[in-house]
Enzyme design. Structure first.
Site, short mmCIF file in Angstrom:
data_model
loop_
_atom_site.label_atom_id
_atom_site.label_comp_id
_atom_site.label_asym_id
_atom_site.label_seq_id
_atom_site.Cartn_x
_atom_site.Cartn_y
_atom_site.Cartn_z
N HIS A 1 -1.21 -16.89 -1.25
CA HIS A 1 -0.93 -16.47 0.14
C HIS A 1 -1.19 -17.59 1.14
CE1 HIS A 1 0.22 -12.30 -0.30
NE2 HIS A 1 -0.78 -12.10 -1.16
N LYS B 1 -6.69 -7.31 -6.50
CA LYS B 1 -6.49 -6.02 -5.81
C LYS B 1 -7.32 -4.90 -6.43
CE LYS B 1 -1.89 -6.82 -3.86
NZ LYS B 1 -0.47 -6.39 -3.84
N HIS C 1 -8.43 -9.94 -1.56
CA HIS C 1 -8.00 -9.85 -2.96
C HIS C 1 -7.76 -11.22 -3.57
CE1 HIS C 1 -3.81 -10.39 -1.51
NE2 HIS C 1 -3.51 -10.70 -2.76
#
Length: 368
Positions: free
Chosen positions: A269, A216, A241
């Site tokens: 993710h 990030k 990110h």
């Protein structure tokens, strides 16, 4: 050669006298007498440091065979060369089978007695010197091993510290608190433990999981700090990110925590059904570390308050995670979380939210 200590064991005084006479001219020889096996063992209990034992077999109280058995099974005496003295050929063979080093036939040949005794005394001296050298080497190896272990421990602590510092760096670019990082890492470690990962992997995931959002730092503030929903274009940038974090944590494979952090940053993710990002991995193609961190991260994000949202209740949080069982999240890991929810709530209570970490811009304002 230093003093040679001989234990002569015979119930006949004449034979003991003969042995002493044989070594009368050898000033470096010390002879201790015993008249039976029991007395010989008592002598050894008081002083086990003998070079040779001359052992008669036919004796009262405790014969030579019984004494030999005790000697050859004792940790301190078993290495002492034991020469049996007998006129019986069958006894000689039995004694050799039971551990005697050699034999002398009666009547004793004085010259042979001296030669055999001195030869075995030299062997015993060599054995003792070798044992001392081995002991010294063992001490040096232990010392060196301890030094290497200390160095490895320091290297591990250094790597953990780097991981913690990098994880903290991402806090300054986000609206999450440092407690989120701590809770999430402990949730991850607990879930790893419940999943049956070894203690080394549990420790690894504890220290690597704080690196999950390190990427990030490469996302522009206008997107990262946006309080509302992302546009399609903004979300595509936000998804980067994961790849940025993985790129930041690339190594040559020599740093286990950083390597694990790279995998977690890249894959946390991803979704079990393949609908996640950045690579659309499915099922077990997603590393177990990333599958664990994915649940831990969402569990804490949902159940914690942020500047842009209120905290969901634990029931609401569990309902949302349960809805993602088998599609978003690993089904087995979801079950472990739900079945052991009390353990995760204990972690939650141990690390309550504090004041949010100030952004870099706020820090600059404070300095100015």
């Amino acid at each position: 050669m230093p003093e040679v200590k001989i234990l002569a064991v015979d119930d006949q005084e004449f034979n003991l006298d003969l042995i002493e006479l044989a070594f009368m001219e050898s000033t470096e020889v010390k002879i201790v007498r015993a008249v039976n096996g029991e007395e010989a063992l008592n002598v050894l209990r008081n002083d086990p440091d003998y070079h040779v034992i001359l052992l008669d077999l036919a004796m009262p109280v405790m014969n030579g065979f019984e004494a030999l058995q005790h000697i050859k099974t004792h940790p301190l005496w078993s290495q002492i060369p034991t020469i049996v003295v007998t006129a019986n050929a069958e006894e000689k063979n039995r004694a050799l089978r039971e551990g005697a080093s050699d034999f002398l036939s009666k009547p004793i040949d004085v010259e042979e007695l001296k030669l055999r005794t001195f030869n075995y005394a030299k062997i015993k001296e060599y054995q003792d010197n070798l044992a001392d050298m081995n002991h010294l080497l063992e001490e040096k190896v232990q010392k060196r091993t301890a030094q290497l272990q200390e160095a490895l421990l320091f290297a591990k602590k250094t790597e953990y510290e780097i991981s913690a510092r990098l994880g903290k760096a991402s806090e300054y670019r986000d609206l999450e608190t440092g407690m989120h990082i701590k809770r999430m890492s402990h949730y991850s470690a607990k879930l790893a433990e419940l999943a049956g990962l070894c203690s080394e992997e549990v420790e690894l995931i504890l220290y690597a999981s704080p690196l999950h959002d390190i990427g990030k730092v490469g996302i522009p503030d206008r997107i990262l700090l946006k309080p509302g929903r992302f546009s399609v274009e903004e979300f595509e940038i936000m998804k980067l990110h994961t790849s940025i974090g993985a790129k930041m944590l690339e190594t040559d494979g020599s740093y286990p925590v950083i390597d694990a952090g790279r995998i977690i940053a890249l894959q946390h993710h991803e979704k079990i059904d393949g609908s996640g990002y950045p690579n659309g991995l499915k099922g077990d193609d997603i590393h177990i570390h990333a599958r664990i961190v994915s649940i831990a991260d969402v569990f804490d994000a949902l159940s914690s308050e942020r500047v842009y949202k209120k905290a969901f209740s634990i029931d609401q949080t569990i309902d949302i995670i349960r809805e993602g069982r088998g599609s978003h999240f690993d089904a087995q890991l979801v079950d472990l979380l739900i079945d052991h929810l009390d353990l995760f709530l204990e972690i939650r209570e141990a690390f309550p939210d504090e004041e949010a970490v100030p952004s870099i811009m706020n820090l600059i304002d404070q300095i100015q």
